[in-house]
Scaffold this motif. Structure first.
Motif, PDB file in Angstrom:
ATOM      1  N   MET A 125       0.830  -1.194   0.000  1.00  0.00           N
ATOM      2  CA  MET A 125       0.000   0.000   0.000  1.00  0.00           C
ATOM      3  C   MET A 125       0.871   1.254   0.000  1.00  0.00           C
ATOM      4  N   THR A 126       1.943   1.246   0.782  1.00  0.00           N
ATOM      5  CA  THR A 126       2.863   2.390   0.818  1.00  0.00           C
ATOM      6  C   THR A 126       3.536   2.588  -0.527  1.00  0.00           C
ATOM      7  N   VAL A 127       3.973   1.514  -1.155  1.00  0.00           N
ATOM      8  CA  VAL A 127       4.620   1.610  -2.468  1.00  0.00           C
ATOM      9  C   VAL A 127       3.643   2.176  -3.502  1.00  0.00           C
ATOM     10  N   ILE A 128       2.411   1.700  -3.500  1.00  0.00           N
ATOM     11  CA  ILE A 128       1.414   2.185  -4.463  1.00  0.00           C
ATOM     12  C   ILE A 128       1.125   3.664  -4.247  1.00  0.00           C
ATOM     13  N   ILE A 129       0.979   4.088  -2.993  1.00  0.00           N
ATOM     14  CA  ILE A 129       0.684   5.501  -2.721  1.00  0.00           C
ATOM     15  C   ILE A 129       1.854   6.384  -3.104  1.00  0.00           C
ATOM     16  N   ILE A 130       3.075   5.956  -2.789  1.00  0.00           N
ATOM     17  CA  ILE A 130       4.258   6.743  -3.178  1.00  0.00           C
ATOM     18  C   ILE A 130       4.362   6.833  -4.694  1.00  0.00           C
ATOM     19  N   ALA A 131       4.140   5.704  -5.378  1.00  0.00           N
ATOM     20  CA  ALA A 131       4.197   5.729  -6.852  1.00  0.00           C
ATOM     21  C   ALA A 131       3.098   6.633  -7.414  1.00  0.00           C
TER      22      ALA A 131
END
Length: 192
Positions: A60-66
């Motif tokens: 979820m963190t990776v998707i939001i940062i991307a």
């Protein structure tokens, strides 16, 4: 039996068709499609189990940062969600609105399993208590029964007493004091 025409002419209400109890009803059409609640529950448990892991938080963190990085650094023509990130907020709200009921459903299923396990444990404990009480009564009955049983030492002492008594009778007979058939009467030879 009057027909439908005679019923309408006479003013009687038409009779409902007779329902046959020996034949199954034809299924009705439903607006909501059928689903297997057990399969849906298993799927919700898998999703809830995944939502509670560190792997979900990392993804979820990776998707939001991307998402944020793309919408900040990409050329204006390729951006699909500008600075207030309203679409990202909508997606996170949508994910939360589905995650919460799925987690609650998984918890309810776990509560049901716990309730069944607790009931089985309670029944097992009741059986164990009943078995223990039965065995306690049996042991008590055996103790009472053993109190009335002749032991080896008691039989030995009784036999020794009997042997002493017989030896005394033999000595008395040998001295001529008692006849052999008299036993405990204790009559002397002279008393006859």
């Amino acid at each position: 039996m009057p027909t439908e025409e005679t019923q309408t002419r006479t003013g009687e209400a038409p009779r409902r068709p007779r329902i046959r109890l020996d034949q199954p009803l034809t299924p009705r059409r439903k607006l909501i499609p059928d689903y297997d609640p057990e399969a849906f529950g298993r799927m919700s448990e898998r999703i809830a189990r995944f939502l509670g892991t560190g792997r979900f938080i990392v993804w979820m963190t990776v998707i939001i940062i991307a998402w944020v990085a793309w919408n900040v650094a990409a050329p204006d023509a390729l951006r699909f969600d500008t600075y207030p990130f309203i679409f990202l907020t909508l997606m996170l709200s949508l994910q939360a609105s589905y995650a919460a009921p799925l987690i609650l459903l998984a918890q309810n299923r776990q509560d049901d399993r716990d309730r069944v396990n607790l009931e089985q444990d309670r029944k097992q404990n009741e059986r164990s208590i009943a078995d223990t009480e039965y065995l306690s009564r049996e042991v008590a009955a055996l103790r009472i029964g053993l109190g009335e049983v002749a032991t080896r030492d008691w039989i030995r002492s009784e036999l020794q007493d009997l042997l002493k008594e017989l030896e005394e009778q033999q000595r008395s007979v040998a001295k001529g004091e008692v006849f052999p058939g008299d036993g405990d009467r204790g009559r002397d030879v002279d008393d006859r």
